[in-house]
Design a protein around this motif. Structure first.
Motif, mmCIF file in Angstrom:
data_model
loop_
_atom_site.group_PDB
_atom_site.id
_atom_site.type_symbol
_atom_site.label_atom_id
_atom_site.label_comp_id
_atom_site.label_asym_id
_atom_site.label_seq_id
_atom_site.Cartn_x
_atom_site.Cartn_y
_atom_site.Cartn_z
ATOM 1 N N HIS A 152 0.863 -1.178 0.000
ATOM 2 C CA HIS A 152 0.000 0.000 0.000
ATOM 3 C C HIS A 152 0.897 1.224 0.000
ATOM 4 O O HIS A 152 1.873 1.304 0.745
ATOM 5 C CB HIS A 152 -0.925 0.028 1.219
ATOM 6 C CG HIS A 152 -1.851 1.201 1.185
ATOM 7 N ND1 HIS A 152 -2.961 1.232 0.371
ATOM 8 C CD2 HIS A 152 -1.805 2.385 1.812
ATOM 9 C CE1 HIS A 152 -3.570 2.399 0.515
ATOM 10 N NE2 HIS A 152 -2.887 3.110 1.390
ATOM 11 N N CYS A 153 0.562 2.206 -0.865
ATOM 12 C CA CYS A 153 1.290 3.474 -0.943
ATOM 13 C C CYS A 153 0.337 4.598 -0.574
ATOM 14 O O CYS A 153 -0.735 4.728 -1.175
ATOM 15 C CB CYS A 153 1.818 3.713 -2.356
ATOM 16 S SG CYS A 153 3.166 2.634 -2.815
ATOM 17 N N THR A 154 0.718 5.394 0.412
ATOM 18 C CA THR A 154 -0.063 6.557 0.820
ATOM 19 C C THR A 154 0.671 7.805 0.358
ATOM 20 O O THR A 154 1.868 7.970 0.619
ATOM 21 C CB THR A 154 -0.234 6.595 2.350
ATOM 22 O OG1 THR A 154 -0.842 5.376 2.769
ATOM 23 C CG2 THR A 154 -1.098 7.773 2.775
ATOM 24 N N TRP A 155 -0.050 8.697 -0.306
ATOM 25 C CA TRP A 155 0.498 9.961 -0.799
ATOM 26 C C TRP A 155 0.493 10.925 0.374
ATOM 27 O O TRP A 155 -0.530 11.512 0.707
ATOM 28 C CB TRP A 155 -0.376 10.449 -1.941
ATOM 29 C CG TRP A 155 0.122 11.618 -2.728
ATOM 30 C CD1 TRP A 155 1.324 12.233 -2.662
ATOM 31 C CD2 TRP A 155 -0.613 12.297 -3.740
ATOM 32 N NE1 TRP A 155 1.402 13.252 -3.570
ATOM 33 C CE2 TRP A 155 0.212 13.307 -4.247
ATOM 34 C CE3 TRP A 155 -1.883 12.144 -4.271
ATOM 35 C CZ2 TRP A 155 -0.195 14.173 -5.253
ATOM 36 C CZ3 TRP A 155 -2.294 12.998 -5.267
ATOM 37 C CH2 TRP A 155 -1.458 13.996 -5.757
ATOM 38 N N VAL A 156 1.634 11.101 1.030
ATOM 39 C CA VAL A 156 1.711 11.834 2.292
ATOM 40 C C VAL A 156 1.305 13.302 2.154
ATOM 41 O O VAL A 156 0.418 13.761 2.862
ATOM 42 C CB VAL A 156 3.106 11.674 2.941
ATOM 43 C CG1 VAL A 156 3.205 12.497 4.207
ATOM 44 C CG2 VAL A 156 3.387 10.195 3.221
ATOM 45 N N PRO A 157 1.902 14.090 1.247
ATOM 46 C CA PRO A 157 1.495 15.499 1.183
ATOM 47 C C PRO A 157 0.373 15.742 0.179
ATOM 48 O O PRO A 157 0.073 16.877 -0.156
ATOM 49 C CB PRO A 157 2.765 16.206 0.724
ATOM 50 C CG PRO A 157 3.380 15.229 -0.219
ATOM 51 C CD PRO A 157 3.069 13.865 0.381
ATOM 52 N N GLY A 158 -0.237 14.664 -0.315
ATOM 53 C CA GLY A 158 -1.273 14.814 -1.339
ATOM 54 C C GLY A 158 -2.428 15.672 -0.860
ATOM 55 O O GLY A 158 -2.593 15.912 0.337
ATOM 56 N N PRO A 159 -3.246 16.145 -1.778
ATOM 57 C CA PRO A 159 -4.346 17.049 -1.435
ATOM 58 C C PRO A 159 -5.461 16.377 -0.638
ATOM 59 O O PRO A 159 -6.290 17.072 -0.052
ATOM 60 C CB PRO A 159 -4.859 17.522 -2.801
ATOM 61 C CG PRO A 159 -4.425 16.467 -3.760
ATOM 62 C CD PRO A 159 -3.166 15.895 -3.210
ATOM 63 N N ASN A 160 -5.477 15.052 -0.581
ATOM 64 C CA ASN A 160 -6.522 14.326 0.139
ATOM 65 C C ASN A 160 -5.861 13.384 1.140
ATOM 66 O O ASN A 160 -5.236 12.398 0.755
ATOM 67 C CB ASN A 160 -7.405 13.549 -0.846
ATOM 68 C CG ASN A 160 -8.069 14.495 -1.827
ATOM 69 O OD1 ASN A 160 -8.821 15.368 -1.435
ATOM 70 N ND2 ASN A 160 -7.764 14.339 -3.106
ATOM 71 N N SER A 161 -5.996 13.695 2.412
ATOM 72 C CA SER A 161 -5.335 12.957 3.479
ATOM 73 C C SER A 161 -5.585 11.455 3.377
ATOM 74 O O SER A 161 -6.718 11.007 3.234
ATOM 75 C CB SER A 161 -5.840 13.471 4.834
ATOM 76 O OG SER A 161 -5.227 12.759 5.875
ATOM 77 N N GLY A 162 -4.503 10.687 3.435
ATOM 78 C CA GLY A 162 -4.595 9.240 3.421
ATOM 79 C C GLY A 162 -4.829 8.614 2.061
ATOM 80 O O GLY A 162 -4.952 7.396 1.953
#
Length: 102
Positions: free
Chosen positions: A39-49
């Motif tokens: 699983h990859c979580t986009w840390v600073p992405g515009p949508n948390s988690g």
């Protein structure tokens, strides 16, 4: 090690714990699961988690006798494989909403 300097050939496992990985200037938290998925979580992405998951690699085959031989070990994805998956994910993001495009 810095999250943007992992060698392409490294194959992280669940025992390595979460790994921070920078791809094209974006930070992702990579978690490899015991069964080989990730699983990859986009840390600073515009949508948390927000992020994506990948299942473990599966191999199917059939022998002449119809019975499969003992399964061969399937290697875990390399950092290069994970980077490629992350780039494909980012390419599909709609910049206006920060989610996958419809």
């Amino acid at each position: 090690m810095r999250p943007d300097t992992y060698p392409d050939e490294w194959r992280p496992s669940a025992d390595d714990g979460p790994v921070e990985l920078v791809v094209d200037g974006e930070l992702f938290l990579l978690e490899v699961q015991a069964g080989g998925g990730s699983h990859c979580t986009w840390v600073p992405g515009p949508n948390s988690g927000y992020g994506f998951s990948s299942g473990a690699t599966r191999v199917a085959w059939k022998t002449e006798s119809g019975l499969p031989p003992a399964p061969l070990p399937v290697p875990l994805p390399s950092i290069a494989d994970h980077r490629r998956s992350i780039r494909e994910f980012l390419d599909e993001i709609d910049p206006e909403i920060g989610y996958l495009a419809d």
